[in-house]
Write a protein that holds these residues in place. Structure first.
Motif, PDB file in Angstrom:
ATOM      1  N   LYS A  47      10.850  -3.287  -6.862  1.00  0.00           N
ATOM      2  CA  LYS A  47      10.857  -2.591  -5.572  1.00  0.00           C
ATOM      3  C   LYS A  47       9.440  -2.438  -5.036  1.00  0.00           C
ATOM      4  CE  LYS A  47      15.233  -0.480  -5.814  1.00  0.00           C
ATOM      5  NZ  LYS A  47      16.019   0.453  -6.565  1.00  0.00           N
ATOM      6  N   CYS A  48       9.328  -2.540  -3.717  1.00  0.00           N
ATOM      7  CA  CYS A  48       8.001  -2.407  -3.106  1.00  0.00           C
ATOM      8  C   CYS A  48       8.059  -1.575  -1.845  1.00  0.00           C
ATOM      9  CB  CYS A  48       7.424  -3.780  -2.807  1.00  0.00           C
ATOM     10  SG  CYS A  48       5.848  -3.672  -1.966  1.00  0.00           S
ATOM     11  N   ILE A  49       7.386  -0.437  -1.885  1.00  0.00           N
ATOM     12  CA  ILE A  49       7.186   0.412  -0.706  1.00  0.00           C
ATOM     13  C   ILE A  49       5.703   0.269  -0.375  1.00  0.00           C
ATOM     14  CG2 ILE A  49       7.127   2.808   0.097  1.00  0.00           C
ATOM     15  CD1 ILE A  49       9.911   2.317  -0.314  1.00  0.00           C
ATOM     16  N   LEU A  50       5.405   0.018   0.893  1.00  0.00           N
ATOM     17  CA  LEU A  50       4.025  -0.335   1.242  1.00  0.00           C
ATOM     18  C   LEU A  50       3.044   0.843   1.281  1.00  0.00           C
ATOM     19  CD1 LEU A  50       4.658  -2.988   4.042  1.00  0.00           C
ATOM     20  CD2 LEU A  50       4.119  -3.363   1.645  1.00  0.00           C
ATOM     21  N   SER A  51       3.524   2.059   1.212  1.00  0.00           N
ATOM     22  CA  SER A  51       2.640   3.243   1.262  1.00  0.00           C
ATOM     23  C   SER A  51       1.532   3.147   0.224  1.00  0.00           C
ATOM     24  CB  SER A  51       3.422   4.513   0.926  1.00  0.00           C
ATOM     25  OG  SER A  51       4.480   4.651   1.780  1.00  0.00           O
ATOM     26  N   GLY A  52       0.327   3.551   0.621  1.00  0.00           N
ATOM     27  CA  GLY A  52      -0.775   3.589  -0.347  1.00  0.00           C
ATOM     28  C   GLY A  52      -1.986   2.830   0.160  1.00  0.00           C
ATOM     29  N   ASP A  53      -2.901   2.569  -0.752  1.00  0.00           N
ATOM     30  CA  ASP A  53      -4.187   1.933  -0.418  1.00  0.00           C
ATOM     31  C   ASP A  53      -4.204   0.488  -0.911  1.00  0.00           C
ATOM     32  OD1 ASP A  53      -5.096   4.383   0.590  1.00  0.00           O
ATOM     33  OD2 ASP A  53      -5.799   5.009  -1.387  1.00  0.00           O
ATOM     34  N   TRP A  54      -4.694  -0.406  -0.070  1.00  0.00           N
ATOM     35  CA  TRP A  54      -4.706  -1.840  -0.381  1.00  0.00           C
ATOM     36  C   TRP A  54      -6.069  -2.435  -0.037  1.00  0.00           C
ATOM     37  CZ3 TRP A  54      -0.160  -3.907  -2.351  1.00  0.00           C
ATOM     38  CH2 TRP A  54       1.000  -3.130  -2.191  1.00  0.00           C
ATOM     39  N   GLN A  55      -6.436  -3.505  -0.752  1.00  0.00           N
ATOM     40  CA  GLN A  55      -7.668  -4.251  -0.414  1.00  0.00           C
ATOM     41  C   GLN A  55      -7.347  -5.734  -0.408  1.00  0.00           C
ATOM     42  OE1 GLN A  55     -11.286  -4.348  -3.093  1.00  0.00           O
ATOM     43  NE2 GLN A  55     -12.092  -3.206  -1.354  1.00  0.00           N
ATOM     44  N   ASN A  56      -7.908  -6.462   0.568  1.00  0.00           N
ATOM     45  CA  ASN A  56      -7.624  -7.903   0.604  1.00  0.00           C
ATOM     46  C   ASN A  56      -8.789  -8.733   0.059  1.00  0.00           C
ATOM     47  OD1 ASN A  56      -9.466  -8.291   2.707  1.00  0.00           O
ATOM     48  ND2 ASN A  56      -7.913  -8.424   4.319  1.00  0.00           N
ATOM     49  N   ASP A  57      -8.599 -10.028   0.048  1.00  0.00           N
ATOM     50  CA  ASP A  57      -9.562 -10.970  -0.519  1.00  0.00           C
ATOM     51  C   ASP A  57     -10.901 -10.974   0.222  1.00  0.00           C
ATOM     52  OD1 ASP A  57      -7.575 -11.842   1.369  1.00  0.00           O
ATOM     53  OD2 ASP A  57      -8.369 -13.863   1.242  1.00  0.00           O
ATOM     54  N   LEU A  58     -10.939 -10.453   1.444  1.00  0.00           N
ATOM     55  CA  LEU A  58     -12.206 -10.356   2.185  1.00  0.00           C
ATOM     56  C   LEU A  58     -12.943  -9.056   1.885  1.00  0.00           C
ATOM     57  CD1 LEU A  58     -10.835 -11.515   5.670  1.00  0.00           C
ATOM     58  CD2 LEU A  58     -12.404 -12.822   4.208  1.00  0.00           C
ATOM     59  N   GLY A  59     -12.245  -8.139   1.194  1.00  0.00           N
ATOM     60  CA  GLY A  59     -12.824  -6.816   0.920  1.00  0.00           C
ATOM     61  C   GLY A  59     -12.431  -5.781   1.964  1.00  0.00           C
ATOM     62  N   SER A  60     -11.510  -6.130   2.872  1.00  0.00           N
ATOM     63  CA  SER A  60     -11.027  -5.157   3.859  1.00  0.00           C
ATOM     64  C   SER A  60     -10.080  -4.170   3.185  1.00  0.00           C
ATOM     65  CB  SER A  60     -10.255  -5.869   4.987  1.00  0.00           C
ATOM     66  OG  SER A  60     -11.085  -6.791   5.649  1.00  0.00           O
ATOM     67  N   ASN A  61     -10.132  -2.915   3.639  1.00  0.00           N
ATOM     68  CA  ASN A  61      -9.266  -1.870   3.081  1.00  0.00           C
ATOM     69  C   ASN A  61      -8.253  -1.416   4.112  1.00  0.00           C
ATOM     70  OD1 ASN A  61     -10.568  -1.698   0.578  1.00  0.00           O
ATOM     71  ND2 ASN A  61     -12.118  -0.328   1.411  1.00  0.00           N
ATOM     72  N   MET A  62      -7.046  -1.104   3.663  1.00  0.00           N
ATOM     73  CA  MET A  62      -6.092  -0.438   4.559  1.00  0.00           C
ATOM     74  C   MET A  62      -5.334   0.608   3.770  1.00  0.00           C
ATOM     75  SD  MET A  62      -2.937  -2.981   5.329  1.00  0.00           S
ATOM     76  CE  MET A  62      -2.038  -3.802   4.016  1.00  0.00           C
ATOM     77  N   THR A  63      -4.996   1.672   4.484  1.00  0.00           N
ATOM     78  CA  THR A  63      -4.188   2.719   3.863  1.00  0.00           C
ATOM     79  C   THR A  63      -2.962   2.923   4.734  1.00  0.00           C
ATOM     80  OG1 THR A  63      -4.217   4.965   3.012  1.00  0.00           O
ATOM     81  CG2 THR A  63      -5.548   4.595   4.947  1.00  0.00           C
ATOM     82  N   ILE A  64      -1.803   2.883   4.089  1.00  0.00           N
ATOM     83  CA  ILE A  64      -0.534   2.994   4.809  1.00  0.00           C
ATOM     84  C   ILE A  64       0.095   4.339   4.448  1.00  0.00           C
ATOM     85  CG2 ILE A  64       1.774   1.992   5.090  1.00  0.00           C
ATOM     86  CD1 ILE A  64       0.597  -0.741   4.590  1.00  0.00           C
ATOM     87  N   SER A  65       0.449   5.078   5.485  1.00  0.00           N
ATOM     88  CA  SER A  65       1.077   6.390   5.256  1.00  0.00           C
ATOM     89  C   SER A  65       2.537   6.183   4.880  1.00  0.00           C
ATOM     90  CB  SER A  65       0.966   7.225   6.525  1.00  0.00           C
ATOM     91  OG  SER A  65       1.644   6.542   7.544  1.00  0.00           O
ATOM     92  N   ALA A  66       3.271   7.263   4.774  1.00  0.00           N
ATOM     93  CA  ALA A  66       4.678   7.178   4.345  1.00  0.00           C
ATOM     94  C   ALA A  66       5.487   6.221   5.226  1.00  0.00           C
ATOM     95  CB  ALA A  66       5.286   8.559   4.402  1.00  0.00           C
ATOM     96  N   VAL A  67       6.344   5.471   4.595  1.00  0.00           N
ATOM     97  CA  VAL A  67       7.273   4.579   5.313  1.00  0.00           C
ATOM     98  C   VAL A  67       8.523   5.410   5.597  1.00  0.00           C
ATOM     99  CG1 VAL A  67       8.646   2.461   5.102  1.00  0.00           C
ATOM    100  CG2 VAL A  67       6.360   2.574   4.065  1.00  0.00           C
ATOM    101  N   ASN A  68       8.984   5.433   6.875  1.00  0.00           N
ATOM    102  CA  ASN A  68      10.141   6.277   7.168  1.00  0.00           C
ATOM    103  C   ASN A  68      11.460   5.587   6.788  1.00  0.00           C
ATOM    104  OD1 ASN A  68      11.010   4.642   9.293  1.00  0.00           O
ATOM    105  ND2 ASN A  68      10.227   5.982  10.904  1.00  0.00           N
ATOM    106  N   GLU A  69      12.586   6.250   7.070  1.00  0.00           N
ATOM    107  CA  GLU A  69      13.878   5.768   6.560  1.00  0.00           C
ATOM    108  C   GLU A  69      14.306   4.441   7.184  1.00  0.00           C
ATOM    109  OE1 GLU A  69      13.262   8.517   8.192  1.00  0.00           O
ATOM    110  OE2 GLU A  69      14.500   8.448   9.996  1.00  0.00           O
ATOM    111  N   VAL A  70      13.727   4.094   8.344  1.00  0.00           N
ATOM    112  CA  VAL A  70      14.069   2.789   8.924  1.00  0.00           C
ATOM    113  C   VAL A  70      12.949   1.765   8.699  1.00  0.00           C
ATOM    114  CG1 VAL A  70      15.784   3.562  10.598  1.00  0.00           C
ATOM    115  CG2 VAL A  70      13.364   3.597  11.242  1.00  0.00           C
TER     116      VAL A  70
END
Ligand code: BTN
Length: 156
Positions: free
Chosen positions: A24-47
């Motif tokens: 299972k994968c919920i996208l919420s949380g902190d991520w970094q890509n191969d370029l070193g860019s960071n993104m943080t995703i807040s809670a994913v709602n029910e839809v």
């Protein structure tokens, strides 16, 4: 049913359950890509809708990079390796990037977001439209134990 048969069915059930729940994968949380860019995703709602913040490590704009807002949606009808899309409206340039991708989870539970993006720059006129869109791919991995979201919110 004998004791052995029952144990076999139980074991099979447990294996099936653990495999599907690990993927299972919920996208919420902190991520970094191969370029070193960071993104943080807040809670994913029910839809499946979500918002977040993106700090790119690179830019074509020639301006100081700033944290930018993003919005997207993922499939939540089946959480096994779902597809998703999101848009980043850059705060420091006239450009917009859309990402589409899929979350893959390996046998060790490690998640990767395999994405493809289109970066639209602002063309001066319709005659300059032909080279205003860049395309590429990025792979994101989950950042663990670092509060990237907190520092991005304070940079807003
Ligand atoms: C701009 O240069 O006008 C805005 C920043 C664009 C950054 C691009 S979006 C695709 C690629 N992936 C990243 O993490 N950063 C670059």
């Amino acid at each position: 049913m004998g004791k052995t048969g029952f144990s076999l069915i139980l074991a099979l059930g447990l294996v099936t359950f653990s495999t599907s729940s690990e993927r299972k994968c919920i996208l919420s949380g902190d991520w970094q890509n191969d370029l070193g860019s960071n993104m943080t995703i807040s809670a994913v709602n029910e839809v499946g809708q979500f918002s977040g913040l993106y700090l790119t490590a690179v830019s074509a704009a020639g301006k100081p990079i700033r944290v930018s807002p993003m919005n997207g949606a993922q499939h939540v009808d089946n959480l096994e390796q779902p597809t998703f899309g999101f848009t980043v409206k850059w705060s420091f340039s006239d450009s917009t990037t859309v990402f589409v991708g899929q979350c893959f989870v390996d046998d060790h539970g490690e998640e990767t977001l395999q994405t493809m993006w289109l970066l639209r720059e602002k063309a001066k006129s319709a005659e300059n439209n032909w080279n205003a869109t860049l395309v590429g791919t990025d792979v994101f991995t989950r950042l663990k134990g670092q509060n990237v979201g907190e520092s991005m919110r304070s940079d807003l």
